[in-house]
Design an enzyme around this catalytic site. Structure first.
Site, PDB file in Angstrom:
ATOM      1  N   ARG A   1       0.856  -1.199   0.000  1.00 56.49           N
ATOM      2  CA  ARG A   1       0.000   0.000   0.000  1.00 56.49           C
ATOM      3  C   ARG A   1       0.885   1.240   0.000  1.00 56.49           C
ATOM      4  NH1 ARG A   1      -1.238   1.862   4.569  1.00 56.49           N
ATOM      5  NH2 ARG A   1      -1.922  -0.109   5.508  1.00 56.49           N
TER       6      ARG A   1
ATOM      7  N   TYR B   1     -17.459  16.407 -15.180  1.00 56.88           N
ATOM      8  CA  TYR B   1     -17.806  14.992 -15.301  1.00 56.88           C
ATOM      9  C   TYR B   1     -18.756  14.633 -14.141  1.00 56.88           C
ATOM     10  CZ  TYR B   1     -17.344  10.018 -14.413  1.00 56.88           C
ATOM     11  OH  TYR B   1     -17.618   8.704 -14.134  1.00 56.88           O
TER      12      TYR B   1
ATOM     13  N   ASP C   1      -7.955  18.754 -14.358  1.00 58.06           N
ATOM     14  CA  ASP C   1      -8.236  17.382 -14.783  1.00 58.06           C
ATOM     15  C   ASP C   1      -7.868  17.318 -16.262  1.00 58.06           C
ATOM     16  OD1 ASP C   1      -9.389  15.044 -15.783  1.00 58.06           O
ATOM     17  OD2 ASP C   1     -11.020  15.078 -14.329  1.00 58.06           O
TER      18      ASP C   1
HETATM   19  C1  LIG Z   1     -12.832  13.916 -16.982  1.00 60.76           C
HETATM   20  C2  LIG Z   1     -12.929  12.769 -16.024  1.00 60.76           C
HETATM   21  N1  LIG Z   1     -12.375  12.869 -14.819  1.00 60.76           N
HETATM   22  C3  LIG Z   1     -12.447  11.854 -13.917  1.00 60.76           C
HETATM   23  C4  LIG Z   1     -13.123  10.687 -14.198  1.00 60.76           C
HETATM   24  C5  LIG Z   1     -13.213   9.600 -13.158  1.00 60.76           C
HETATM   25  O1  LIG Z   1     -12.315   8.582 -13.404  1.00 60.76           O
HETATM   26  P1  LIG Z   1     -12.539   7.018 -13.082  1.00 60.76           P
HETATM   27  O2  LIG Z   1     -13.750   6.572 -13.826  1.00 60.76           O
HETATM   28  O3  LIG Z   1     -11.257   6.381 -13.525  1.00 60.76           O
HETATM   29  O4  LIG Z   1     -12.750   6.926 -11.600  1.00 60.76           O
HETATM   30  C6  LIG Z   1     -13.707  10.526 -15.456  1.00 60.76           C
HETATM   31  C7  LIG Z   1     -14.420   9.284 -15.800  1.00 60.76           C
HETATM   32  O5  LIG Z   1     -15.084   9.189 -16.790  1.00 60.76           O
HETATM   33  C8  LIG Z   1     -13.612  11.605 -16.384  1.00 60.76           C
HETATM   34  O6  LIG Z   1     -14.173  11.517 -17.605  1.00 60.76           O
END
Ligand SMILES: Cc1ncc(COP(=O)(O)O)c(C=O)c1O
Length: 386
Positions: free
Chosen positions: A55, A108, A181
């Site tokens: 971990r 998202y 992101d």
């Molecule tokens: C822009 C964006 N950020 C974060 C995520 C979340 O990621 P995960 O599905 O790997 O948890 C997604 C998932 O679709 C996403 O499209």
């Protein structure tokens, strides 16, 4: 290859070589999958290479973390079990109850759910803002309380573009950090840390992994104090990437550049087709001059990516029919894999924001344009439009 040589190398070289030296015992050119939860110590506290429990650290994960940091031009990378595990760790590393964050008004859906349904009851406050509008973000910031300005760019699914350099200045002037992101652009098309951002977030499930065969997430930073906070929380919370997942994600990263170029080529073909079709009401793609974020995207992205959204002239029922009729485009959630996907955000990925300020148009269809033969993709859409 020495670390210094690697740091001066091009993107593709770093994607293939950073994070791992061929195994000293066998010469294996790929990081071994170290399926061990614990490690023999040479006497009490005598760790070999710092490994004591998987971990806390695992060599397969270390290799991926080094590679993702190198392609994002960061100092430290952290790999997680999913993008949301990375986001949750980030929120808890950098915020405490009572703090405020500014957040995209078309984020998202899963990120919105994490912030609204998990972080808010825990004590965080947030304000959604149109992150493509710097003045709207400025208005949403509460000096003294806002700890993070969080953006996706391009956003999911409306492909809005945030001006990373301008928002970094804005956030820093208010004593806040900028989180980007970078899932939709991928590190090949955009490096937010070099534009002034403090933290990069990835769902590596998407372009970095690239083959729709593994779920994962990552955080990358330059600042070592931030790295230390995130590293502590990564271990304390424990949402880490396992060695098998880390291996697959790292393998995907090595071919990111060539895949992204083909994703971009194919998306361009699809956009040209849709833009001239009367069955389509609007095409949303940052590569189009008509896109409001086109100038900023041209400045901060190498190319415009593989995601395309469009509104169907016949409304919601037609949009649903297009999704169901497509054959080469597979009806499914997620994005960024070699295969093309089609989805209806309102009923699928973004169902959790229905009825909120973040609701998406009902006639919207989102495409993740894959790397199949471009003519086949265009023919499939032509048929699906009916
Ligand atoms: C822009 C964006 N950020 C974060 C995520 C979340 O990621 P995960 O599905 O790997 O948890 C997604 C998932 O679709 C996403 O499209």
């Amino acid at each position: 290859m020495t670390q210094e040589h690697r740091n001066k190398s091009g993107f593709e070289t770093r994607a293939i070589h950073a994070g791992y030296e061929p195994d000293p015992t066998t010469g294996a050119v790929n990081p071994p999958i170290v399926a061990s939860s614990t490690y023999k110590q040479d006497g009490v506290g005598g760790l070999r290479g710092g490994y004591e429990y998987s971990r806390s650290a695992n060599p397969t994960r270390t290799a991926l973390e080094g590679a993702i940091a190198a392609v994002e031009e960061g100092e430290r990378g952290f790999a997680f079990a999913s993008g949301l595990a990375a986001e949750d760790t980030l929120l808890r590393s950098l915020m405490t109850p009572g703090d405020h964050l500014v957040f995209p008004d078309d984020a998202y859906g899963g990120t919105f759910r994490l912030v609204d349904k998990v972080a808010r009851p825990w004590g965080l406050d947030y304000t959604p803002a149109a992150i493509h509008d710097v003045s709207a973000v400025a208005e949403a910031i509460r000096p003294g309380h806002t700890k993070l300005v969080w953006v996706e760019t391009p956003t999911n699914p409306l492909l809005n573009i945030a001006d990373i350099a301008a928002l970094a200045n804005l956030a820093h002037a208010a004593g806040a950090l900028l989180v980007v992101d970078n899932t939709f652009a991928s590190p090949y098309l955009q490096q937010p840390l070099s534009l002034g951002a403090d933290v990069v977030v990835h769902s590596t499930t998407k372009y970095v992994g690239g083959h729709s065969d593994v779920v994962g997430g990552a955080l990358v930073v330059r600042d070592l104090e931030l790295a230390s906070k995130i590293g502590f929380h990564q271990n304390a919370i424990g949402g880490v990437a396992g060695p098998f997942d880390a291996f697959l994600t790292h393998r995907g990263l090595k071919t990111l550049a060539v895949r992204m170029d083909r994703h971009c080529d194919n998306a361009q073909r699809v956009v040209e087709f849709l833009s001239h079709d009367s069955r389509v009401a609007e095409v949303i793609y940052p590569g189009l001059e008509s896109h409001p974020g086109h100038a900023v995207a041209s400045r901060q992205m190498k190319r415009y990516g593989g995601m395309v959204s469009f509104r169907v002239a016949g409304g919601e029922s037609q949009a649903l029919a297009v999704c169901e009729r497509a054959e080469v485009f597979t009806l499914g959630e997620s994005l960024g894999g070699v295969e093309s996907l089609i989805e209806h955000p309102g009923r699928m990925t973004h169902a959790s924001v229905a009825g909120t300020d973040l609701e998406v148009p009902a006639d919207l269809v989102r495409l993740s344009v894959g790397i199949e033969t471009a003519d086949d993709l265009v023919a499939d859409l032509d048929r699906a439009l009916g």
